[in-house]
Write an enzyme that holds these catalytic residues in place. Structure first.
Site, PDB file in Angstrom:
ATOM      1  N   ASP A 186       0.926  -1.151  -0.041  1.00 58.70           N
ATOM      2  CA  ASP A 186      -0.135   0.207  -0.010  1.00 58.70           C
ATOM      3  C   ASP A 186       0.779   1.111   0.040  1.00 58.70           C
ATOM      4  O   ASP A 186       2.095   1.174   0.174  1.00 58.70           O
ATOM      5  CB  ASP A 186      -1.060  -0.131   1.205  1.00 58.70           C
ATOM      6  CG  ASP A 186      -0.304   0.166   2.609  1.00 58.70           C
ATOM      7  OD1 ASP A 186       0.908   0.512   2.642  1.00 58.70           O
ATOM      8  OD2 ASP A 186      -0.883  -0.295   3.489  1.00 58.70           O
ATOM      9  N   ASN A 194      -3.496  13.077  -0.520  1.00 59.36           N
ATOM     10  CA  ASN A 194      -5.161  13.776  -1.117  1.00 59.36           C
ATOM     11  C   ASN A 194      -5.374  14.968  -0.249  1.00 59.36           C
ATOM     12  O   ASN A 194      -5.880  15.808  -1.066  1.00 59.36           O
ATOM     13  CB  ASN A 194      -6.072  12.517  -0.777  1.00 59.36           C
ATOM     14  CG  ASN A 194      -6.169  11.551  -1.981  1.00 59.36           C
ATOM     15  OD1 ASN A 194      -5.623  11.771  -3.094  1.00 59.36           O
ATOM     16  ND2 ASN A 194      -6.534  10.401  -1.514  1.00 59.36           N
ATOM     17  N   HIS A 199      -7.205  15.425  -4.635  1.00 59.73           N
ATOM     18  CA  HIS A 199      -7.541  13.865  -5.191  1.00 59.73           C
ATOM     19  C   HIS A 199      -6.778  13.697  -6.802  1.00 59.73           C
ATOM     20  O   HIS A 199      -6.539  12.575  -7.121  1.00 59.73           O
ATOM     21  CB  HIS A 199      -9.017  13.707  -5.146  1.00 59.73           C
ATOM     22  CG  HIS A 199      -9.489  13.434  -3.773  1.00 59.73           C
ATOM     23  ND1 HIS A 199      -9.416  12.169  -3.168  1.00 59.73           N
ATOM     24  CD2 HIS A 199     -10.383  14.474  -3.156  1.00 59.73           C
ATOM     25  CE1 HIS A 199      -9.937  12.322  -2.025  1.00 59.73           C
ATOM     26  NE2 HIS A 199     -10.185  13.613  -1.754  1.00 59.73           N
ATOM     27  N   ASP A 203      -4.347  10.666  -7.539  1.00 58.95           N
ATOM     28  CA  ASP A 203      -4.935   9.727  -8.820  1.00 58.95           C
ATOM     29  C   ASP A 203      -3.511   9.591  -9.372  1.00 58.95           C
ATOM     30  O   ASP A 203      -3.477   8.374  -9.782  1.00 58.95           O
ATOM     31  CB  ASP A 203      -5.851  10.129  -9.377  1.00 58.95           C
ATOM     32  CG  ASP A 203      -7.253  10.091  -8.805  1.00 58.95           C
ATOM     33  OD1 ASP A 203      -7.640   9.302  -7.942  1.00 58.95           O
ATOM     34  OD2 ASP A 203      -8.375  10.653  -9.369  1.00 58.95           O
ATOM     35  N   GLU A 229      -5.609   2.666  -1.935  1.00 58.27           N
ATOM     36  CA  GLU A 229      -4.134   2.585  -2.305  1.00 58.27           C
ATOM     37  C   GLU A 229      -3.393   1.563  -1.940  1.00 58.27           C
ATOM     38  O   GLU A 229      -2.302   1.431  -1.661  1.00 58.27           O
ATOM     39  CB  GLU A 229      -3.786   3.863  -1.299  1.00 58.27           C
ATOM     40  CG  GLU A 229      -3.363   3.373   0.137  1.00 58.27           C
ATOM     41  CD  GLU A 229      -4.694   3.686   0.966  1.00 58.27           C
ATOM     42  OE1 GLU A 229      -4.722   3.981   2.049  1.00 58.27           O
ATOM     43  OE2 GLU A 229      -5.946   3.915   0.333  1.00 58.27           O
TER      44      GLU A 229
END
Length: 242
Positions: A186, A194, A199, A203, A229
């Site tokens: 992760d 974020n 965001h 991404d 994630e």
């Protein structure tokens, strides 16, 4: 009325009816986009609709030629067997196969066979109507890909990854010497990325991680996004060091 005149008139009516049926058949098949072929019981061509012309070389589709030659080698024996069954049973079957065109390109086709019986009741001809389903096959492939792919990263999605994991576990149970490893990864502090940068940046980070993982793995490995994630990797043949 003399008997001879009556027989002549009946014969003429039968000939006129046959001619009308032949003209109707040609009018239909010469104005449709489907490929229509009339074959003898050995699969040799008796008639092709004009729609064959732009796709195949004239010598390859001339009357008397082998109708199986344009079928892709991967499908040829299967299609021959279906044709033999139609001749033997008189029952047509639907089949999918690939055509190899005169320019070397390949098209996916779907065909229906219809057996024609002679006066003795035996199959004497087979009418095969084929239609191009290449666009449909491409759409089906795209839909399958979309159903198995994470829309953001392009990796396997959770459902597809778990299905691949089940397959790998089945292989391990079936083959004594086969092994595999699973990695769980992760992105640390991803929520902070974020919250701080937005965001869209988050991404981009996930997409970049996906590219890095794909570049570091083998073709036989499977990497998937299994959470926000969170990622997982299947490594067939990899085992923990002793």
């Amino acid at each position: 009325m003399k008997k001879g005149n009556s027989i002549s008139r009946q014969r003429k009516l039968a000939e006129d009816k046959l001619r009308e049926s032949q003209e109707l058949f040609r009018a239909i098949v010469e104005n449709v986009g489907d490929l229509v072929a009339v074959l003898d019981i050995d699969g040799r061509r008796i008639y092709n609709s004009p729609s064959y012309g732009p796709l195949f070389r004239e010598d390859d589709i001339r009357p008397g030629s082998n109708s199986f030659l344009e079928v892709h080698p991967e499908d040829r024996e299967r299609i021959k067997e279906i044709f033999r069954r139609t001749v033997a049973t008189g029952v047509g079957e639907r089949a999918e196969f690939q055509f190899v065109l005169k320019d070397g390109s390949i098209r996916h086709m779907e065909s229906d066979g219809q057996a024609i019986r002679g006066a003795d009741g035996k199959v004497s001809k087979v009418v095969v109507v084929s239609r191009d389903i290449t666009a449909l096959k491409l759409l089906e492939s795209k839909l399958r890909e979309m159903a198995a792919t994470d829309f953001l990263t392009g990796l396997a999605n959770r459902r597809h990854f778990l299905a691949r994991l089940e397959q790998e576990l089945s292989r391990i149970h079936r083959l004594d010497e086969h092994c595999a490893s699973v990695l769980m990864l992760d992105a640390d502090h991803f929520k902070k990325v974020n919250d701080t940068f937005g965001h869209a940046t988050g991404d981009n980070v996930l997409r970049h991680l996906a590219v890095l993982m794909q570049g570091a793995l083998r073709n036989i490995d499977t990497v998937g996004r299994v959470g926000g994630e969170e990622f997982a990797v299947i490594l067939p043949g990899a085992d923990l060091p002793a």
